[in-house]
Design a protein around this motif. Sequence first.
Motif: not given
Length: 319
Positions: A15-24, A33-37, A119-121
């Motif tokens: 099944p397709a992997l859910a996209p990893q949540p990312q910091v923008t 600027t950094a924004v958490l998901p 820590s997203e990795s």
Amino acid sequence: MVERANRPSALASTPALAPQPQVTFSDDNSRVTAVLPTGESVEVLLYGATVISWKSGDGAEKLWLSEAARLDGTKAVRGGIPLVFPVFGTVPNHAQTAKLPQHGFARTSRWEFLGKSSSESAPGSAAADLSVKLDFGLSSANLDPSARELWPFEFGLIYSVLLNRDSLTTSLVVTNDDDKPFDCQVLLHTYLRVKDITAVEITGLADASYVDKVDGAKTKTQSSPLTITGETDRVYSPAGDAAVIVTESGAEIFSVTRDNLGNVVVWNPWADKAAGMADFAPNDGFKNMVCVEPGSVSGWQTLEPGDAFEGAQTITLYS
Ligand SMILES: O=P(O)(O)OC[C@H]1O[C@H](O)[C@H](O)[C@@H](O)[C@@H]1O
């Protein structure tokens, strides 16, 4: 040789992997600027490495920033978290720092953005666990020559801003890169945003001695929770490292913990002083802020060549 295309594809059945949540993240050469998901965000001006915004996931701003704050690098920012180094206030009788402007030069210098880590990795990390750390640097090598003249020491500063879902940690490391010792003070001049200063109570300072800067620099002892009912400017020296808790209308809103910082300054200019500051707006903005400033300012940190000093604060939100 077996053609790859003829073999059943393992991938096709996964099944397709859910996209990893990312910091923008954005960096426009003047601010980062950094924004958490989950929506929490932080914004840091390279001028002074001043944190000028910290928002919780619902978009609510947690820091007070004057509407008249100059963000163009012509004056220290009125609000957010300016950095105080290497002197707190002015200390005319301390030869090494006597020539420096109020609160030193860190808040009026342009810092270098050193990079981000998040820590997203980490495998399997969920959006709720994400954090991001932004690192900034300032050293004697990239200091304005006029500031260098006023404080002629070789030094390095690394300032890290760590955003978690429910907290912000800012930490400063000072290193002496010179061949002679120097004295310094550091302070994280945090302007916390409140709805109504008259409903605020600050606990965690019970029994702490303090210097009352609005009462002839007398030394006093805090006997009960602190309420702010007029101009307040106090340098506390708590015996332990208990958290300072800010409550509003009985509800806890911020907890401020300190790491290796022995002082807490509490400041509110109140009406007259606020009106006298050209960059303080609106005039009644003092009702919406209280500065709770962890630092090391009642004495000096003397750093020998090669030595380092590190201090940090963590501000945690109550949900
Ligand atoms: O106006 P600034 O240089 O930013 O200083 C603002 C305030 O900083 C600290 O909180 C000091 O204890 C105050 O005495 C001072 O007024």
